[in-house]
Design an enzyme around this catalytic site. Structure first.
Site, PDB file in Angstrom:
ATOM      1  N   CYS A 107      -1.974 -13.597   6.547  1.00 31.12           N
ATOM      2  CA  CYS A 107      -3.198 -14.202   6.775  1.00 31.12           C
ATOM      3  C   CYS A 107      -3.643 -14.936   6.928  1.00 31.12           C
ATOM      4  O   CYS A 107      -3.170 -16.356   7.318  1.00 31.12           O
ATOM      5  CB  CYS A 107      -4.450 -12.055   6.359  1.00 31.12           C
ATOM      6  N   HIS A 212      -2.956  -8.028   9.293  1.00 34.03           N
ATOM      7  CA  HIS A 212      -2.718  -7.525   7.846  1.00 34.03           C
ATOM      8  C   HIS A 212      -1.867  -6.036   8.280  1.00 34.03           C
ATOM      9  O   HIS A 212      -2.462  -4.970   8.281  1.00 34.03           O
ATOM     10  CB  HIS A 212      -4.131  -7.262   6.731  1.00 34.03           C
ATOM     11  N   GLU A 214       0.169  -4.892   5.850  1.00 32.79           N
ATOM     12  CA  GLU A 214      -0.532  -3.592   4.247  1.00 32.79           C
ATOM     13  C   GLU A 214      -1.071  -2.801   4.217  1.00 32.79           C
ATOM     14  O   GLU A 214      -0.762  -1.958   3.838  1.00 32.79           O
ATOM     15  CB  GLU A 214      -0.125  -4.912   3.473  1.00 32.79           C
TER      16      GLU A 214
END
Ligand code: MN
Length: 242
Positions: A107, A212, A214
């Site tokens: 990001c 994102h 994660e």
């Protein structure tokens, strides 16, 4: 031995300090890496020293990059900036681009990578691309939810990591890469043309993802792949130095 990953983090004031970075630590642990955190205000010499001690770098998400770093002044829609975090992240990114140390940017981290390479950003997609059929890039859905499609270029190295073609990702950004920096290329775009991934054209491993992964892991376990790719690149670089 597990590769060591040096990760940047933001400041407590933005709610983006170490606490907000735990999802990255979990992802890197799961991928086989060991994370150490680089704090803002480290001097450039210390940054270079730390970078030389680790196997790879992770540029985490966070607040907006100060547009001064790509030759602009902030528009009303540019968000909060953290000059100390910009200094740290840009030093990490420049080190990686200069030395070939494997780096993954997430990001804001992808945007930092592009700025470090000499590229520019949209300060604010909704106002700067108002005339176009824009997707919702700052999603109102939960963080883990995949809200829009991206198309991964079949010729990219990202395709070797996540597969070529269309897939869905989450989207938690109002900025994005505008002009791609020298030495980088587009690896994926959303259907509205917004750049969702960049990577190096050189021999090393430098990858920036606008989404994102994660935050998606719990529901989309295949999103571990970019973190595993970073760890593999870190291992390979260590063997190469061997
Ligand atoms: Mn997006």
């Amino acid at each position: 031995m597990r590769p060591v990953v040096l990760m940047s983090c933001g400041l407590r004031e933005s709610g983006n300090a170490f606490g907000g970075s735990l999802t990255y630590v979990r992802a890197m642990e799961l991928a086989g890496g060991t994370v150490v955190v680089a704090p803002p205000t480290l001097g450039e010499e210390s940054v270079a020293h730390l970078c030389s001690l680790v196997d790879c770098l992770l540029l985490s998400g966070g607040v907006d990059v100060d547009p001064a770093h790509y030759g602009e002044e902030a528009s009303p829609a540019n968000g909060r900036v953290e000059p100390e975090v910009d200094a740290l992240d840009l030093a990490l990114a420049r080190y990686a681009l200069r030395t070939g140390k494997p780096v993954l940017g997430i990001c804001r981290g992808a945007q930092v990578l592009n700025v470090a390479a000499g590229g520019t950003l949209y300060q604010d997609l909704p106002s700067q691309r108002a005339e176009q059929d824009l997707r919702q890039h700052n999603q109102l859905a939960p963080r883990w939810h995949a809200t829009h499609e991206i198309t991964i270029d079949g010729d990219s190295r990202l395709a070797a990591i996540l597969g070529a073609g269309v897939r869905r990702v989450n989207s938690l950004h109002h900025q994005a890469v505008f002009i791609v920096g020298p030495g980088l290329r587009v690896a994926a775009r959303a259907a509205d043309g917004v750049i969702e991934a960049i990577e190096t054209t050189g021999p090393g491993f430098a990858l920036g993802l606008q989404w994102h992964p994660e935050a998606m892991l719990e529901r989309h376990p295949d999103q571990i792949a970019p973190f595993q790719a970073l760890i593999q690149a870190g291992k390979a670089a260590r063997t190469g130095e061997g």
